[in-house]
Motif scaffolding. Structure first.
Motif, PDB file in Angstrom:
ATOM      1  N   TYR A 188       0.856  -1.190   0.000  1.00  0.00           N
ATOM      2  CA  TYR A 188       0.000   0.000   0.000  1.00  0.00           C
ATOM      3  C   TYR A 188       0.895   1.244   0.000  1.00  0.00           C
ATOM      4  CZ  TYR A 188      -3.030  -3.765   1.567  1.00  0.00           C
ATOM      5  OH  TYR A 188      -3.682  -4.969   1.667  1.00  0.00           O
ATOM      6  N   SER A 189       1.336   1.617  -1.179  1.00  0.00           N
ATOM      7  CA  SER A 189       2.339   2.680  -1.296  1.00  0.00           C
ATOM      8  C   SER A 189       1.835   4.018  -0.781  1.00  0.00           C
ATOM      9  CB  SER A 189       2.784   2.811  -2.759  1.00  0.00           C
ATOM     10  OG  SER A 189       1.670   3.030  -3.604  1.00  0.00           O
ATOM     11  N   MET A 190       0.558   4.343  -1.014  1.00  0.00           N
ATOM     12  CA  MET A 190       0.023   5.614  -0.546  1.00  0.00           C
ATOM     13  C   MET A 190       0.009   5.672   0.978  1.00  0.00           C
ATOM     14  SD  MET A 190      -1.186   8.490  -1.887  1.00  0.00           S
ATOM     15  CE  MET A 190      -1.923   8.119  -3.485  1.00  0.00           C
ATOM     16  N   PHE A 191      -0.427   4.587   1.608  1.00  0.00           N
ATOM     17  CA  PHE A 191      -0.482   4.557   3.065  1.00  0.00           C
ATOM     18  C   PHE A 191       0.917   4.529   3.665  1.00  0.00           C
ATOM     19  CE2 PHE A 191      -1.144   2.842   7.288  1.00  0.00           C
ATOM     20  CZ  PHE A 191      -2.311   3.499   7.705  1.00  0.00           C
ATOM     21  N   LEU A 192       1.825   3.777   3.055  1.00  0.00           N
ATOM     22  CA  LEU A 192       3.200   3.710   3.548  1.00  0.00           C
ATOM     23  C   LEU A 192       3.862   5.088   3.470  1.00  0.00           C
ATOM     24  CD1 LEU A 192       5.514   1.911   4.588  1.00  0.00           C
ATOM     25  CD2 LEU A 192       6.175   1.533   2.206  1.00  0.00           C
ATOM     26  N   THR A 193       3.646   5.796   2.373  1.00  0.00           N
ATOM     27  CA  THR A 193       4.197   7.138   2.225  1.00  0.00           C
ATOM     28  C   THR A 193       3.606   8.082   3.264  1.00  0.00           C
ATOM     29  OG1 THR A 193       4.420   6.760  -0.156  1.00  0.00           O
ATOM     30  CG2 THR A 193       4.574   9.028   0.604  1.00  0.00           C
TER      31      THR A 193
END
Length: 349
Positions: free
Chosen positions: A48-53
């Motif tokens: 989950y790239s958006m959440f990780l960022t």
């Protein structure tokens, strides 16, 4: 530029050591975070790239806020910005957008491409950042700089040659990330060195993190996956140190941009990219030829020479390079310490 003081030569040497140390720390931390992100960004872990960022930015903002409450004196830039809220918003809004786009798309690219291929693509950042800096009036185009850029690119081309597993979607994500990253670096240089603010790295991170987080929250809402809470409950022991490492990297990036310029930061990134390729070869048994190792050394030498010219623009080496390239002997030619961007002034006519 000579002083009557006999200790003058010590200052550039210390300055060079400081910049090289910053570059070395940036290479280690950035390469570690890239590998860490690659490890997490798989379908069976935390893809989950958006959440990780967003976790990265939340950690950076929280830690900066705590530090500011404990020791406000470490944030002189906040004091400089009093009464300049609109000016702060003018710069932080586009930087936040560029930063969030860069982080999201770069993390997303890990799902489609190998780390090695992504580092190959990043060698183009040198030219992108330099041209953007020239357009913004932060860099002056001259023959010496063009020669060093060619030097870096030549070494990088030798180092990154080889087979790649091309995936078009990953390629597009990475290209968008590079354009956003270079834009963020150039705008960051303006904010850290001028633009009416002259922020320090801590103040810069304190202002940028919430602007970036605001964009990412909108992205999370748009791309929400019900599986995120469960994955976070399982993988938080990895997400937490990952976010802490991202905070350290954000601080290093801001410091390098302030000390070495946006193009200097991108050139340091070239060394990081090549070092990461070599690291991957050693750890994951990927083939790296002597030709590639030589290219790495060539690129590394170019980055160090750029850093040296940044610290000592009037040195014998700089003068020799200018003569070899038949540059006009103008005593007041602009260099990287010359302010090319018009400064805001309160002077009334």
């Amino acid at each position: 530029m000579t002083n009557s003081s006999g200790s003058q030569q010590v200052v550039p040497a210390l300055d060079i050591i400081k910049r090289l140390s910053l570059c070395a720390a940036y290479i280690v931390v950035s390469a570690s975070l890239i590998r860490f992100n690659k490890y997490l960004m798989t379908k069976d872990r935390f893809p989950y790239s958006m959440f990780l960022t967003s976790c990265h930015m939340s950690m950076s903002f929280s830690l900066c806020l705590v530090l500011y409450l404990v020791k406000p004196g470490a944030f002189p830039g906040v004091v400089n910005c009093e009464g300049k809220r609109m000016l702060v918003l003018k710069w932080m809004a586009p930087i936040g957008v560029a930063f969030s786009v860069s982080l999201y798309t770069s993390n997303q690219a890990y799902m489609y491409c190998s780390v090695t291929f992504l580092q190959f693509m990043k060698e183009g950042n040198v030219i992108i950042a330099f041209l953007m800096s020239c357009a913004a009036g932060l860099q002056a185009m001259n023959r010496v700089r063009c020669a060093i850029i060619a030097w870096i690119i030549a070494g990088s081309a030798m180092a990154v040659s080889g087979e790649v597993n091309f995936v078009f979607v990953g390629f597009v994500y990475q290209l968008i990330s590079q354009l956003a990253e270079c834009s963020r670096a150039v705008m960051g240089e303006v904010v850290l060195s001028g633009g009416g603010l002259k922020l320090d790295p801590l103040s810069y991170t304190l202002f940028v993190a919430p602007a970036c987080l605001a964009v990412l929250v909108g992205g999370i809402i748009a791309t929400w996956d019900p599986a995120i809470p469960g994955a976070l409950a399982t993988w938080w022991p990895y997400v937490l140190p990952n976010a802490l490492l991202a905070f350290v990297l954000n601080m290093l990036v801001a410091t390098i941009i302030k000390e070495m310029s946006a193009v200097g930061f991108i050139l340091a990134g070239v060394c990081k990219d090549i070092a990461l390729v070599l690291f991957s070869a050693v750890v994951f048994a990927e083939v790296v030829t002597a030709h590639q190792c030589f290219g790495f050394m060539v690129a590394l030498g170019g980055v160090f020479f750029w850093s040296f010219l940044r610290a000592s623009p009037d040195s014998q080496a700089a003068m020799l390079a200018a003569r070899l390239l038949q540059m006009p002997p103008e005593s007041k030619m602009p260099n990287e310490n010359t302010v090319l961007l018009p400064q805001t002034s309160s002077t009334k006519v």
